[in-house]
Design an enzyme around this catalytic site. Structure first.
Site: not given
Lengths: 195, 251
Positions: B11, B130
């Site tokens: 990330d 997701d």
């Protein structure tokens, strides 16, 4: 060393340019037949669709230019397929440098298409594979393949055996991506550059 | 033989790798180029970089970082985070990314998948999903897991494939961050319903979890972040373990 990477309709050639820089080459990107003809080495990369890119090659006259080249020449991925006789992708006649047809993988039980990821190469022949051990891993992303034939310089098995590499005179090609195949890929690119 | 892939995920915020300890405390854990180079030379099969800031201004920082990564790394990498237009994708691929992943923008406008696949080829279009299990079924969430949609995960994954996705990156929100293992049930259902590769994400804690997601979960690739960043699992050791379980990996 004047290495020219052919710019044409196909996408994502930046990674080929960066990979050459990592082995100390500053390549020239060009679609100009005069620049390509004068190169010491020519690289024909590409990711894309066969019939569309063949149309662009013909429109620019590069199809005839490529066939006449005498210096070491390396096709990568779609480049390999376009150097064959015919492709099932868009049912198109290609450059015909290699006397082979390009076919689509037919998915088998629990075996997916496209063929994505790291697979091994076998039956290695010719200068591109100098010092490369049998069953080395290379990175693939493709749904179409060239059948094995007398010009085959390496094979890989996925659903069926196919040509991982082809070679005929000054013309060489690989179906995998040497620019993304770690140190094995870098060695193959170096072998090509030293031809 | 085609091998199962191990994919570290990083990330990125303001050009650095960060890892959320919890929602308020994001900690920097390293330099993306150096860390990527380390992973590439220590057995990673691919890398994923997610831009978690993704504002217009920050996106420029990310774009120049993508270029630096592409120059340095000799294995494939995917970038994602806030991608919503053809121009976004074009800029990232021109910078040297091999694949891009889209999530919320694809749910909002499914035709985007087809437009991107036609323009750049399916091979570089990863649809990230997701998913969360609620009352016995798996649903799609968007906006970084903040917003529930009525879409069932299996239906959306099939639709994404039909529209031209080249791979599915499936993250289970129930499992993410738990270190209790991947969501093998939904991963298996998606993987067996689709003809394109499925990357499982969320829940990696032990080497057995990776073996489970490749066997029980039928995943084609497994993604993890903190177990790799904090060296709780070293990829060469993991691959040796998987190979001993007769799971085909690149060593």
């Amino acid at each position: 060393m004047n290495v020219v990477v052919i710019r044409y309709g196909a996408g994502n050639i930046q990674s080929v340019l960066f990979a050459l820089q990592r082995i100390g080459i500053t390549p020239t990107l060009s679609s100009d037949p005069a620049v390509i003809a004068k190169a010491d080495k020519v690289i024909f990369p590409g990711v894309g669709e066969a019939s569309g890119t063949m149309k662009e090659l013909k429109a620019s006259g590069l199809n005839n230019v490529i066939k006449e080249l005498k210096q070491p020449f390396l096709g990568i991925c779609l480049g390999l397929q376009l150097m064959c006789k015919h492709s099932e992708e868009g049912n198109v006649d290609c450059l015909g440098i290699f006397d082979l047809n390009v076919k689509k993988f037919i998915p088998a039980d629990n075996v997916k298409v496209p063929h994505v990821g790291w697979n091994t190469i076998q039956n290695l022949k010719g200068p591109l594979f100098n010092g490369i051990p049998e069953n080395s891993f290379v990175y693939y992303v493709h749904s179409f393949y060239a059948e094995p034939g007398k010009e085959t310089a390496a094979t890989t098995n996925y659903i069926n055996p196919f040509s991982a590499s082809l070679s005929k005179g000054n013309f060489h090609a690989v179906q995998f991506h040497p620019e993304k195949s770690g140190t094995v890929g870098e060695s193959i690119l170096k072998n090509f550059i030293s031809l | 033989m085609l091998t199962k892939r191990i994919i570290p995920c990083m990330d990125i915020q303001n050009g650095k790798i960060v890892k959320g300890i919890n929602f308020l405390n994001i900690r920097e854990v390293g330099d993306p180029v150096e860390q990527g180079r380390y992973y590439a030379s220590h057995g990673a099969d691919e890398l994923v970089y997610l831009d978690i800031t993704a504002t217009d201004e920050k996106r420029k920082v990310f774009l120049s970082l993508v270029r630096e990564i592409a120059q340095a790394i000799n294995i494939p990498f995917t970038v994602g985070g806030g991608i919503s237009t053809i121009d976004d994708v074009s800029a990232l691929l021109d910078a040297g990314a091999d694949k891009i992943s889209i999530n919320s923008a694809a749910v909002k406008n499914p035709k985007l998948i087809t437009e991107l696949a036609n323009r750049f080829g399916s091979q570089c279009i990863v649809v990230a999903i997701d998913t969360k299990n609620e009352e016995g079924d798996w649903y799609v969430y968007v906006h970084g897991g903040k917003t529930k949609t009525p879409l069932k995960t299996i239906d959306w994954a099939k639709q994404a494939e039909e529209l031209g996705a080249g791979e599915i990156l499936l993250t289970s929100m129930n499992n993410d961050g738990t270190k209790n293992g991947f969501a093998n049930d939904i991963t298996k259902r998606v993987s067996q319903s689709l003809n394109i590769p499925v990357i499982a994400s969320g829940g990696a804690g032990t080497m057995e979890h990776f073996a489970d997601v490749f066997t029980t979960g039928c995943a084609d690739a497994a993604l993890a972040a903190s177990v790799f960043h904090y060296k709780e699992i070293e990829i060469p050791v993991l691959k040796k373990f998987l190979s001993e379980q007769n799971i085909s990996v690149r060593i």
